[in-house]
Design an enzyme around this catalytic site. Sequence first.
Site, PDB file in Angstrom:
ATOM      1  N   LYS A 394      -2.202   1.000  23.507  1.00  0.00           N
ATOM      2  CA  LYS A 394      -3.265   0.927  22.502  1.00  0.00           C
ATOM      3  C   LYS A 394      -2.702   1.319  21.138  1.00  0.00           C
ATOM      4  O   LYS A 394      -1.926   2.270  21.034  1.00  0.00           O
ATOM      5  CB  LYS A 394      -4.399   1.878  22.914  1.00  0.00           C
ATOM      6  CG  LYS A 394      -5.664   1.796  22.084  1.00  0.00           C
ATOM      7  CD  LYS A 394      -6.721   2.731  22.665  1.00  0.00           C
ATOM      8  CE  LYS A 394      -8.019   2.700  21.884  1.00  0.00           C
ATOM      9  NZ  LYS A 394      -9.023   3.629  22.468  1.00  0.00           N
ATOM     10  N   SER A 469     -13.444   1.730  23.497  1.00  0.00           N
ATOM     11  CA  SER A 469     -12.641   1.260  22.382  1.00  0.00           C
ATOM     12  C   SER A 469     -11.273   0.716  22.790  1.00  0.00           C
ATOM     13  O   SER A 469     -10.554   0.157  21.977  1.00  0.00           O
ATOM     14  CB  SER A 469     -12.423   2.406  21.390  1.00  0.00           C
ATOM     15  OG  SER A 469     -11.675   3.462  21.980  1.00  0.00           O
ATOM     16  N   SER A 493     -14.331   5.021  26.516  1.00  0.00           N
ATOM     17  CA  SER A 493     -13.421   4.034  25.933  1.00  0.00           C
ATOM     18  C   SER A 493     -12.308   3.547  26.851  1.00  0.00           C
ATOM     19  O   SER A 493     -11.648   2.564  26.530  1.00  0.00           O
ATOM     20  CB  SER A 493     -12.801   4.600  24.645  1.00  0.00           C
ATOM     21  OG  SER A 493     -13.782   4.758  23.661  1.00  0.00           O
TER      22      SER A 493
END
Length: 805
Positions: A394, A469, A493
């Site tokens: 990420k 997320s 997330s």
Amino acid sequence: MSNNNNNHRRSSSIPSTRLAQQLPPLPLPLPLQPPLRDLQSPYRDEPSPTRSPTCINTTATASVDEDAMPSRPPKYEPMHDYLASRTPEQLTHFPPPEYMFSRPSLQIAIPGGYSDEPYLVHVLADTDADSAGLNPPSYDTLYTGSSALERNRLLGGGHWDGTGDGDEDGNGAEELWMNELIVDDWCGYTGNEQDSSSSKINQFTKPDYYSFTFSRTILNLAQKSRSDPIPSESLICWSARASSKGSMRLLIGHLEIDEPLLTIESGATWQEVAKDRQEHRDRTISALEQAIPDIEDVPLNTIPIAKEILTTEEIKITESTVEELLPKLAKGELSCVEVTKAFLRRAGLAQKAVNCVTELLPERALTRATYLDEYLKTNGKPSGSLHGIPISVKEHVGMKDLDLNAGFVAWVGRTAPGDAHILQILWAAGAVFYVRTTQPQSLMHLETSSNIYGVTVNPFNTTLSAGGSSGGEGALIGFRGSCLGIGTDIGGSIRSPAANNGLYGMKPTTLRLPVDGLSSAMAGEEQIVPTIGPLSTSLQGCKLFIKTLIDAKPWYKEPALLPFPWKEEDVFKGRKLRVAVLWDDGVVKPHPPVTRALQQVVDKLKAKENFEANLYFSDGGAEVIEAINASGEPLRPLTSFILKANPYVVEHTISSMWKATVKRDNYRAEYAKHWNNTAISRGPNGEPKGMVDVILCPVGPGSAVKMDTARWWGYTSQWNLLDYPALIFPVDKVDVRKDRAKESYTPRNENDKYNWDLWEEHGAEGYKDAPISLQLVGRRYEDEKVIRALEVIKEEIGLPFATYL
């Protein structure tokens, strides 16, 4: 088998702009721009006249006419055309940028294309006499007033005599040195023939987009002007005092960016910054050995695309789990290089299908894979527990020298000084980092959309969200462009993307896994602490990821972590696994497919003898708003919802924060008491025995959600508040035939009505093929127990009940 036939059907319900990632138009000249950037207008990628009014941001200023907004943003005009139209009388002689240094007569070996590991760079120290005190002029200063003479010289209207340092007016221009290179036919400039070792061309711009493209133009013209080859010792170096947010690297015949040249600090607009980042991403994909064809028509379900484009061997490798790849890599049956290449190609394809990648890292990944293959050959054993396993990352997990923007346009240009702690451990275990993935603006969405990269969609149904997320990770792994990735979680997330994409994902208890090196707003808050964890195509992939990190004893380097070693014991040996079921959180009722999947699991568990089935934004969102306002980028719909339509966003004083933290701890104590009351006996010291082991519950009030509608966090954020470990696993998928029946229901509140109206509007057809996942929750610091519980459940009832590929 490779097949480049891309006549895929485009679903009418997914707008092309979501995948093309077009952005709003460039701004008007500065005098006509609004003076205040903190007045946010609503942002819509593709407003629909049929969308329920509750889906639209209603917090816009009165000056915004939403009905007048275009249905889709216009395309960018080329930057050169934009600049020329803005100041035509000044840029008459400014040729369009050439993005590769043409070198027809060059006789030295020069690497072409994208390079994520530049190997030639020369930047003078601040103390150097030629560069000390340099302060490049602004764009407006450059092209107006006293700089007109220098501008005319640079653009062909003047003449340099080849003496002095070319910086007579002391304007602090950056300088480009060219050893033994004389430009005879351009600008009337002749180098100092008395000292042929150091003639130079002044570049009267600071290091932003204009200097980047203009320096390319200089190099092209300089090369074309020569009839003789440039000798190999005449390497071109960038010699300047680098600005803090825009240094350059110049390879042999090739410009490469050390830090993003286009940033808000360099004077660019947020649209220009976003366009630059997207172009950078596309260059990293085009750098692959075998090109990835464009997908002209993206189908509703993108999964079949891979089999039409990738080779049979690439399909086999990328659809293998971590535990299937590891023994083959350890024995040399598969090389790290071929595995890395396969995942690089599938990741590049995933980007073109669902928009989940911020950049590929082909050069450094293949260099790493080659090293690992040599290590195995030389030592006869793998380098570690993750030898050769490609891991996706990420974006806001810091990687040395790479951009670290955390979804904020204003933060583009920040770079990590070193790899995050978690990456250092995984690297030592033999991992290969090859791709970075998207995240939403503010990192506080259960979807993934930003003004830098746009919207990440679900690979199983492109009208649905990939979650957030860590939605880039979810979409990439769901597409099988990765088998193991790194996500973060403060309210769901990791779990939301894992659930939306039919994956396994775990939110560990806080302070068990290393988090040093992450970038986010509100860093340092301790009321609801974020965690980091895995998403994977297999449960064993998650387990190996967590065990590898804990076995490395990260608490020695990161003292905030708890020194709990990995627990190996089988806690369920010789006794039944006690599972509590949470059907509904009492606030927002799950959609029928979720209830159906939960009922399936409960029914199968009951049939087995081994089971018994029974605080955010403490600063009022100020830091997030500040980061957004710094670039002038608009609020995304879910950012606006969470910050402005959320009655629980409060700016605390120190005193009120203390009180809120006491309430949090009291709630945790009450919940622990409730769990303790499930005990069937007491031990010799009065401790409860025979309590519920885990809680089985939904991940959210639906399967994967429609875009910009993921408003209810309760099924995930509850466990962040309690700091309980939670593990996501796939169960089934939305089936139009099974889930078609209408159900009469009277919503209990506004949140419930909003969620149920989505089901009434779209029905099973609107969520077709969306994975349905469930969540297993344990008590604090019982992470290993939760993993073991799911292992037992999988073995007993044969999860999942559907196939996704």
